[in-house]
Design a protein around this motif. Structure first.
Motif, PDB file in Angstrom:
ATOM      1  N   CYS A  25      -4.523   2.869   8.859  1.00 55.00           N
ATOM      2  CA  CYS A  25      -5.295   4.109   8.753  1.00 55.00           C
ATOM      3  C   CYS A  25      -5.270   4.912  10.046  1.00 55.00           C
ATOM      4  O   CYS A  25      -5.456   6.128  10.028  1.00 55.00           O
ATOM      5  CB  CYS A  25      -6.730   3.809   8.335  1.00 55.00           C
ATOM      6  N   GLY A  26      -5.012   4.263  11.189  1.00 50.48           N
ATOM      7  CA  GLY A  26      -4.939   4.994  12.444  1.00 50.48           C
ATOM      8  C   GLY A  26      -3.737   5.910  12.513  1.00 50.48           C
ATOM      9  O   GLY A  26      -3.739   6.909  13.229  1.00 50.48           O
ATOM     10  N   VAL A  27      -2.688   5.582  11.769  1.00 51.57           N
ATOM     11  CA  VAL A  27      -1.481   6.407  11.708  1.00 51.57           C
ATOM     12  C   VAL A  27      -1.578   7.401  10.555  1.00 51.57           C
ATOM     13  O   VAL A  27      -1.247   8.582  10.689  1.00 51.57           O
ATOM     14  CB  VAL A  27      -0.222   5.528  11.536  1.00 51.57           C
ATOM     15  N   LEU A  28      -2.064   6.916   9.415  1.00 52.32           N
ATOM     16  CA  LEU A  28      -2.095   7.740   8.204  1.00 52.32           C
ATOM     17  C   LEU A  28      -3.301   8.673   8.153  1.00 52.32           C
ATOM     18  O   LEU A  28      -3.269   9.696   7.470  1.00 52.32           O
ATOM     19  CB  LEU A  28      -2.106   6.838   6.963  1.00 52.32           C
ATOM     20  N   GLY A  29      -4.379   8.282   8.849  1.00 46.05           N
ATOM     21  CA  GLY A  29      -5.581   9.112   8.837  1.00 46.05           C
ATOM     22  C   GLY A  29      -6.425   8.957   7.590  1.00 46.05           C
ATOM     23  O   GLY A  29      -7.333   9.748   7.347  1.00 46.05           O
ATOM     24  N   THR A  30      -6.132   7.942   6.777  1.00 46.51           N
ATOM     25  CA  THR A  30      -6.873   7.716   5.537  1.00 46.51           C
ATOM     26  C   THR A  30      -7.270   6.255   5.441  1.00 46.51           C
ATOM     27  O   THR A  30      -6.413   5.374   5.527  1.00 46.51           O
ATOM     28  CB  THR A  30      -6.012   8.074   4.305  1.00 46.51           C
ATOM     29  N   LYS A  31      -8.555   5.994   5.263  1.00 44.92           N
ATOM     30  CA  LYS A  31      -9.007   4.613   5.112  1.00 44.92           C
ATOM     31  C   LYS A  31      -8.639   4.094   3.725  1.00 44.92           C
ATOM     32  O   LYS A  31      -8.593   4.843   2.759  1.00 44.92           O
ATOM     33  CB  LYS A  31     -10.515   4.523   5.334  1.00 44.92           C
ATOM     34  N   GLY A  32      -8.378   2.786   3.661  1.00 47.46           N
ATOM     35  CA  GLY A  32      -8.039   2.186   2.378  1.00 47.46           C
ATOM     36  C   GLY A  32      -6.657   2.548   1.884  1.00 47.46           C
ATOM     37  O   GLY A  32      -6.375   2.475   0.694  1.00 47.46           O
ATOM     38  N   ALA A  45       9.747   5.032   3.581  1.00 52.85           N
ATOM     39  CA  ALA A  45       8.630   4.404   2.873  1.00 52.85           C
ATOM     40  C   ALA A  45       9.126   3.584   1.687  1.00 52.85           C
ATOM     41  O   ALA A  45       9.912   4.064   0.869  1.00 52.85           O
ATOM     42  CB  ALA A  45       7.648   5.468   2.399  1.00 52.85           C
ATOM     43  N   LEU A  46       8.669   2.333   1.619  1.00 53.03           N
ATOM     44  CA  LEU A  46       8.996   1.448   0.502  1.00 53.03           C
ATOM     45  C   LEU A  46       7.804   1.257  -0.425  1.00 53.03           C
ATOM     46  O   LEU A  46       7.957   1.167  -1.636  1.00 53.03           O
ATOM     47  CB  LEU A  46       9.433   0.075   1.019  1.00 53.03           C
ATOM     48  N   LEU A  47       6.624   1.163   0.174  1.00 51.97           N
ATOM     49  CA  LEU A  47       5.410   0.877  -0.589  1.00 51.97           C
ATOM     50  C   LEU A  47       4.257   1.739  -0.107  1.00 51.97           C
ATOM     51  O   LEU A  47       4.033   1.863   1.099  1.00 51.97           O
ATOM     52  CB  LEU A  47       4.996  -0.586  -0.403  1.00 51.97           C
ATOM     53  N   LEU A  48       3.534   2.308  -1.041  1.00 53.26           N
ATOM     54  CA  LEU A  48       2.249   2.939  -0.764  1.00 53.26           C
ATOM     55  C   LEU A  48       1.188   2.034  -1.373  1.00 53.26           C
ATOM     56  O   LEU A  48       1.235   1.726  -2.561  1.00 53.26           O
ATOM     57  CB  LEU A  48       2.180   4.330  -1.392  1.00 53.26           C
ATOM     58  N   ILE A  49       0.255   1.584  -0.547  1.00 56.38           N
ATOM     59  CA  ILE A  49      -0.764   0.642  -1.010  1.00 56.38           C
ATOM     60  C   ILE A  49      -2.129   1.289  -0.858  1.00 56.38           C
ATOM     61  O   ILE A  49      -2.495   1.738   0.231  1.00 56.38           O
ATOM     62  CB  ILE A  49      -0.705  -0.673  -0.204  1.00 56.38           C
ATOM     63  N   ARG A  50      -2.880   1.338  -1.947  1.00 55.18           N
ATOM     64  CA  ARG A  50      -4.184   2.001  -1.935  1.00 55.18           C
ATOM     65  C   ARG A  50      -5.264   1.090  -2.487  1.00 55.18           C
ATOM     66  O   ARG A  50      -5.032   0.357  -3.450  1.00 55.18           O
ATOM     67  CB  ARG A  50      -4.144   3.269  -2.790  1.00 55.18           C
ATOM     68  N   ARG A  51      -6.432   1.185  -1.879  1.00 51.93           N
ATOM     69  CA  ARG A  51      -7.593   0.483  -2.421  1.00 51.93           C
ATOM     70  C   ARG A  51      -8.255   1.389  -3.442  1.00 51.93           C
ATOM     71  O   ARG A  51      -8.582   2.534  -3.152  1.00 51.93           O
ATOM     72  CB  ARG A  51      -8.586   0.118  -1.311  1.00 51.93           C
ATOM     73  N   LYS A  52      -8.426   0.859  -4.629  1.00 46.28           N
ATOM     74  CA  LYS A  52      -9.027   1.630  -5.710  1.00 46.28           C
ATOM     75  C   LYS A  52     -10.517   1.768  -5.461  1.00 46.28           C
ATOM     76  O   LYS A  52     -11.180   0.823  -5.049  1.00 46.28           O
ATOM     77  CB  LYS A  52      -8.777   0.924  -7.045  1.00 46.28           C
ATOM     78  N   GLY A  53     -11.071   2.954  -5.729  1.00 45.88           N
ATOM     79  CA  GLY A  53     -12.493   3.193  -5.515  1.00 45.88           C
ATOM     80  C   GLY A  53     -13.190   3.605  -6.796  1.00 45.88           C
ATOM     81  O   GLY A  53     -12.671   3.440  -7.891  1.00 45.88           O
ATOM     82  N   GLY A  54     -14.388   4.147  -6.641  1.00 47.50           N
ATOM     83  CA  GLY A  54     -15.139   4.614  -7.802  1.00 47.50           C
ATOM     84  C   GLY A  54     -16.369   3.769  -8.072  1.00 47.50           C
ATOM     85  O   GLY A  54     -16.547   2.685  -7.529  1.00 47.50           O
ATOM     86  N   TYR A 103      -5.717  -5.765   6.492  1.00 51.00           N
ATOM     87  CA  TYR A 103      -6.772  -4.749   6.362  1.00 51.00           C
ATOM     88  C   TYR A 103      -8.095  -5.375   5.921  1.00 51.00           C
ATOM     89  O   TYR A 103      -9.157  -5.065   6.465  1.00 51.00           O
ATOM     90  CB  TYR A 103      -6.340  -3.677   5.358  1.00 51.00           C
ATOM     91  N   ILE A 104      -8.031  -6.251   4.939  1.00 51.01           N
ATOM     92  CA  ILE A 104      -9.244  -6.878   4.415  1.00 51.01           C
ATOM     93  C   ILE A 104     -10.034  -7.567   5.529  1.00 51.01           C
ATOM     94  O   ILE A 104     -11.262  -7.476   5.596  1.00 51.01           O
ATOM     95  CB  ILE A 104      -8.889  -7.902   3.310  1.00 51.01           C
ATOM     96  N   TYR A 105      -9.303  -8.235   6.421  1.00 52.82           N
ATOM     97  CA  TYR A 105      -9.965  -8.990   7.482  1.00 52.82           C
ATOM     98  C   TYR A 105     -10.161  -8.174   8.761  1.00 52.82           C
ATOM     99  O   TYR A 105     -10.448  -8.726   9.825  1.00 52.82           O
ATOM    100  CB  TYR A 105      -9.184 -10.274   7.772  1.00 52.82           C
ATOM    101  N   GLY A 106     -10.008  -6.848   8.655  1.00 55.69           N
ATOM    102  CA  GLY A 106     -10.341  -5.960   9.765  1.00 55.69           C
ATOM    103  C   GLY A 106      -9.437  -6.075  10.966  1.00 55.69           C
ATOM    104  O   GLY A 106      -9.894  -5.996  12.107  1.00 55.69           O
ATOM    105  N   GLU A 107      -8.136  -6.214  10.734  1.00 56.62           N
ATOM    106  CA  GLU A 107      -7.222  -6.404  11.855  1.00 56.62           C
ATOM    107  C   GLU A 107      -6.429  -5.135  12.173  1.00 56.62           C
ATOM    108  O   GLU A 107      -6.988  -4.052  12.209  1.00 56.62           O
ATOM    109  CB  GLU A 107      -6.347  -7.624  11.580  1.00 56.62           C
TER     110      GLU A 107
END
Length: 207
Positions: free
Chosen positions: A53-60, A71-80, A199-203
């Motif tokens: 997120c520090g490079v992309l500017g978007t959390k999750g 780019a090979l993979l875009l990985i997103r955390r689903k919200g809502g 990401y999950i473990y805050g690294e």
């Protein structure tokens, strides 16, 4: 983990080796929080990069790139709201085709924070390609300790995260570690999963 295996592409068969592969992971310098990490082979050539997120500017959101930066993979955390009420959070990994369109290739279920220490709490499922069926994977061990494996539905190790003893003795941090990938397993998929664990473990990928 040594031995032959059928090729099991998730992103592309280009990332499936006929032999076991050992790759090194190095966290990017701490100039930017969430900068991500790089993956290198035994020749110190960059094989993959992960932007956090520090490079992309978007959390999750995470992006796995090849050694050329594509780019090979875009990985997103689903919200809502439904996600907020669920005991699991879902991450979805999308590959890019030659036209730039996205296709869902895997889903990772992240358990509630109180369950993260449970070895079998994190589950991953891959979307079937035309010639294969859906596969299920899990995590055995604890990623922050750099002692964990990605296992298939029968308990076989497909990729193993660890730290060489000599490196562990020299460095107190876990910023450098290695990943051993079984023959036939899609390495891009493996590092997509590792990016989410990071990401999950805050690294390195998290702001």
């Amino acid at each position: 983990m040594v031995g032959k295996a059928n090729t099991m592409p998730v992103i592309s068969k280009l990332y499936c080796s006929s032999s076991q592969v050992v790759l090194a992971v190095r966290r990017r310098p701490h100039v930017v929080n969430g900068g991500g990490f790089v993956v290198m082979d035994c020749s110190q050539m960059v094989v993959f990069r992960v932007d956090g997120c520090g490079v992309l500017g978007t959390k999750g959101e995470l992006v796995l790139r090849d050694g050329n930066g594509d780019a090979l993979l875009l990985i997103r955390r689903k919200g809502g709201m439904v996600e907020a009420l669920s005991i699991h959070k879902k991450w979805k990994g999308y590959s890019f085709d030659y036209e730039g369109s996205q296709k869902l290739v895997f889903t990772l279920k992240e358990p509630a924070r109180s369950c993260l220490a449970n070895n079998n709490a994190i589950r991953i499922s891959t979307e079937p390609k035309s010639s294969s069926k859906q596969c299920e994977y899990g995590i055995n061990g604890y990623f922050p300790d750099r002692k964990c494996s990605i296992i298939d539905s029968t308990g076989n190790v497909v990729a193993q995260v660890g730290v060489k003893k000599e490196v562990e003795e020299l460095m107190a941090s876990k910023d450098v570690y290695q990943v051993v990938v079984r023959p036939g397993i899609d390495q891009a998929f493996v590092f997509g999963v590792i990016a989410v664990l990071d990401y999950i473990y805050g690294e390195s990928t998290r702001c």
